[in-house]
Scaffold this motif. Structure first.
Motif, PDB file in Angstrom:
ATOM      1  N   GLU A 169      13.096  -8.085  34.647  1.00 46.58           N
ATOM      2  CA  GLU A 169      12.623  -7.845  36.006  1.00 46.58           C
ATOM      3  C   GLU A 169      12.812  -6.382  36.402  1.00 46.58           C
ATOM      4  O   GLU A 169      11.927  -5.768  36.983  1.00 46.58           O
ATOM      5  CB  GLU A 169      13.430  -8.719  36.971  1.00 46.58           C
ATOM      6  CG  GLU A 169      12.621  -9.767  37.696  1.00 46.58           C
ATOM      7  CD  GLU A 169      13.540 -10.717  38.422  1.00 46.58           C
ATOM      8  OE1 GLU A 169      14.213 -10.260  39.384  1.00 46.58           O
ATOM      9  OE2 GLU A 169      13.616 -11.906  38.019  1.00 46.58           O
ATOM     10  N   ASP A 222      16.183 -12.209  31.365  1.00 47.34           N
ATOM     11  CA  ASP A 222      15.175 -12.299  32.439  1.00 47.34           C
ATOM     12  C   ASP A 222      15.448 -11.271  33.525  1.00 47.34           C
ATOM     13  O   ASP A 222      14.530 -10.598  34.011  1.00 47.34           O
ATOM     14  CB  ASP A 222      15.183 -13.700  33.074  1.00 47.34           C
ATOM     15  CG  ASP A 222      14.517 -14.725  32.172  1.00 47.34           C
ATOM     16  OD1 ASP A 222      13.940 -14.317  31.141  1.00 47.34           O
ATOM     17  OD2 ASP A 222      14.581 -15.929  32.489  1.00 47.34           O
ATOM     18  N   GLU A 223      16.724 -11.150  33.886  1.00 49.98           N
ATOM     19  CA  GLU A 223      17.073 -10.209  34.957  1.00 49.98           C
ATOM     20  C   GLU A 223      16.773  -8.768  34.520  1.00 49.98           C
ATOM     21  O   GLU A 223      16.230  -7.972  35.293  1.00 49.98           O
ATOM     22  CB  GLU A 223      18.555 -10.373  35.316  1.00 49.98           C
ATOM     23  CG  GLU A 223      18.907  -9.709  36.625  1.00 49.98           C
ATOM     24  CD  GLU A 223      20.372  -9.881  36.991  1.00 49.98           C
ATOM     25  OE1 GLU A 223      21.063 -10.694  36.332  1.00 49.98           O
ATOM     26  OE2 GLU A 223      20.815  -9.183  37.921  1.00 49.98           O
ATOM     27  N   GLU A 228      10.391  -4.203  34.648  1.00 50.80           N
ATOM     28  CA  GLU A 228       9.075  -4.289  35.269  1.00 50.80           C
ATOM     29  C   GLU A 228       9.017  -3.388  36.490  1.00 50.80           C
ATOM     30  O   GLU A 228       8.038  -2.680  36.725  1.00 50.80           O
ATOM     31  CB  GLU A 228       8.768  -5.740  35.661  1.00 50.80           C
ATOM     32  CG  GLU A 228       7.862  -6.439  34.657  1.00 50.80           C
ATOM     33  CD  GLU A 228       7.985  -7.939  34.710  1.00 50.80           C
ATOM     34  OE1 GLU A 228       8.212  -8.470  35.813  1.00 50.80           O
ATOM     35  OE2 GLU A 228       7.853  -8.575  33.639  1.00 50.80           O
TER      36      GLU A 228
END
Lengths: 255, 293
Positions: A131, A127-128, A134
């Motif tokens: 991010e 997830d990190e 993104e």
């Protein structure tokens, strides 16, 4: 602690008889974007390699956020807060884009054998990493093998990996070269956003428009030595700088 | 199954254990070692000596054997792993010849006569033989595969993959090259030590020539054939290279030729190995082959 993130004091690096970097001194304030420019062979990349620990200085002192660092290896410099990109991109080719970023997220796990045995491919780490992807705009390519990316996206990946280290000082080695106009403006915005977060940025740039537009101050190197230092405006009108780039007599033509 | 087939399968499972160890070094960390048989030999000799001269049982000796082999791996790896690629390959070949000579020329290690009288392994009050010995080796193989898999899931494993791909970039991301190469090397050599111990107590007689350079090459061949850096590749490679000579028994004189032909065909048509990226087996079974992470 001083207000400077980086201080170079009389730094030299010789390769045999070649003085690649010779008596370079400058200081960089916290949160500053500093451009390092100069003609080919001026010693810019050697300077980066000295700051990031690839080389140790022949003479002189390098101080990062008040800590003297000359001679520490790159993996310790990373732990001290230096993130860098490479002029010639160096992706971990067979790993996916996402996994490339996860390598950098492991920074605080690599310090000890015991710590390094915990699981890396957790939801938290992916997830990190997602991010950060993104943020640099290549999240859609997360599962592509990084060796298959075109140059522009590989440069963004380099930036993503460096950011994943949560650095205090970000070194960008010609991150903008070979990129299309839209990519350049996107990455410029990104670098400004990074600085807003309090990360100091030192960048090497050949594209003068980008270097002048982005940097608060510039340091000009020529043949390993400091040639000039100052705001983009000061540097642009400095006859020594114009001479170094265009040769003698160039000053008249340039204006 | 007759006793002969079981013996062949036992040898194959031992070879697979050692090949898995080599795979951690070559496949995960990208460090080419052509001297892996040296550590196979160190494991075999330590277990043989600890059980014959020091009077330990196999089970008492085993932790020490793994520790000794790993520690020697650490000591020999420390200077060697600072070298890159071909220099490392040459150095590890040298290590293999030196270790083999030590076994051959120092009387303590039995010299040219080797070491005999190695006790068999006892478990649950009986001596393990035949199929039971095979099951023991299989259980250790399962443990080795499990540890390999666990390693690929750890940050240390990820650090090794990064080093394998791009050492400079990995090191700028906080990965100490020497620390993680050494870690892979120690794990790999310890696995070879385990294989060596199992080999010594199976044969009950060992001599230096069992652990020569040819053996190192054959282990490398297992890894390359099955798929460098894949989880099951070394096991498959060891199985194929172990079975081929049996299947093509009439061709026994041309065995080495056959092996060489297989390796050349692999390099030409399946460079990543049978279970590697883009191989026809992976195409057949989808992505379940456990490819390079």
């Amino acid at each position: 602690m001083s207000g400077y993130i980086l201080e170079l004091d009389g730094v030299c690096r010789y390769f045999g008889g070649l003085k690649a970097v010779d008596d370079v001194s400058f200081r960089m304030k916290k949160g500053e974007i500093l451009g390092l420019i100069g003609p080919n062979g001026a010693g810019k990349t050697t300077c980066f390699n000295l700051i990031s620990g690839v080389y140790s200085p022949t003479r002189g002192r390098i101080t990062l956020d008040g800590v003297s660092t000359g001679g520490l290896p790159p993996y310790k410099m990373a732990a001290l807060g230096v993130g860098r990109t490479f002029q010639v991109v160096k992706p971990f080719t067979s790993l996916s884009v996402l996994n490339n970023v996860q390598v950098a997220l492991g920074l605080d796990r690599y310090g000890g054998v015991g710590r390094s045995l915990s699981t890396w491919n957790t939801k938290a780490s992916s997830d990190e990493a997602m991010e950060i992807l993104e943020e640099v705009g290549i999240a859609s390519l997360a599962h592509t093998p990084s060796g298959q990316l075109p140059l522009g996206n590989q440069r963004r990946l380099e930036l993503a990996r460096a950011l994943a280290l949560k650095p205090k000082l970000l070194l960008l080695d010609e991150t903008f070269s070979g990129l299309r106009h839209e990519e350049i403006s996107l990455l410029s915005r990104l670098v400004r956003a990074v600085r807003e977060k309090g990360i100091s940025v030192l960048l090497i740039e050949h594209n003068m428009k980008v270097a002048m537009g982005l940097s608060d101050r510039l340091v000009v190197l020529n043949r390993g030595r400091m040639l000039a230092e100052g705001s983009p405006g000061e540097v642009r009108s400095d006859p020594k700088v114009i001479e170094a780039y265009l040769g003698k007599g160039g000053a008249g033509d340039a204006s | 199954m007759n006793e002969y087939s079981i013996t062949i399968l036992t040898f194959i499972s031992i070879q697979a254990i050692v090949a898995c160890g080599l795979n951690v070094i070559v496949g995960y960390a990208g460090q080419v070692s052509l001297g892996h048989a040296a550590f196979f030999g160190i494991g075999a000799y330590s277990s043989a000596l600890l059980t014959t001269k020091a009077g330990l049982t196999f089970w008492g000796a085993l932790p020490l054997v793994i520790l000794i082999t790993g520690a020697i791996g650490l000591v020999l790896g420390m200077p060697s792993l600072r070298l890159r690629e071909d220099f490392l390959a040459v150095t590890t070949i040298g290590i293999n010849f030196i270790v083999e000579s030590i076994f051959l020329y120092i009387p303590f290690f039995g010299g040219a006569l080797g070491l005999g009288g190695i006790p068999s392994i006892a478990a649950f009050g009986t001596r393990l033989r035949g199929a039971n010995y095979f099951y023991l080796c299989l259980a250790f193989l399962a443990a080795v595969v499990f540890i390999s898999r666990r390693f690929t899931k750890s940050w240390a494993g990820l650090a090794c993959f990064a080093l394998r791909e791009e050492e400079t970039a990995a090191s700028s991301m906080g990965v100490s090259p020497i620390r993680f190469k050494l870690m892979a090397f120690v794990i790999g050599t310890a696995m070879a030590g385990l294989g060596g111990a199992l080999y010594a107590h199976l044969m009950r007689f060992i001599s230096a020539t069992d652990f020569g350079f040819t053996m190192s090459v054959s282990m490398m061949a297992s890894v390359v054939l099955g798929g460098v850096g894949t989880l099951w590749g070394p096991v498959l490679g060891a199985l194929i290279l172990g079975l081929l000579p049996e299947i093509f028994r009439p061709l026994v004189d041309y065995r080495m030729l056959l092996n060489a032909a297989i390796l050349l065909m692999m390099i030409r048509f399946q460079p990543a190995g049978l279970l590697g990226e883009g191989s026809f087996l992976r195409g057949l079974f989808g992505r379940r082959g456990g490819g390079r992470p």
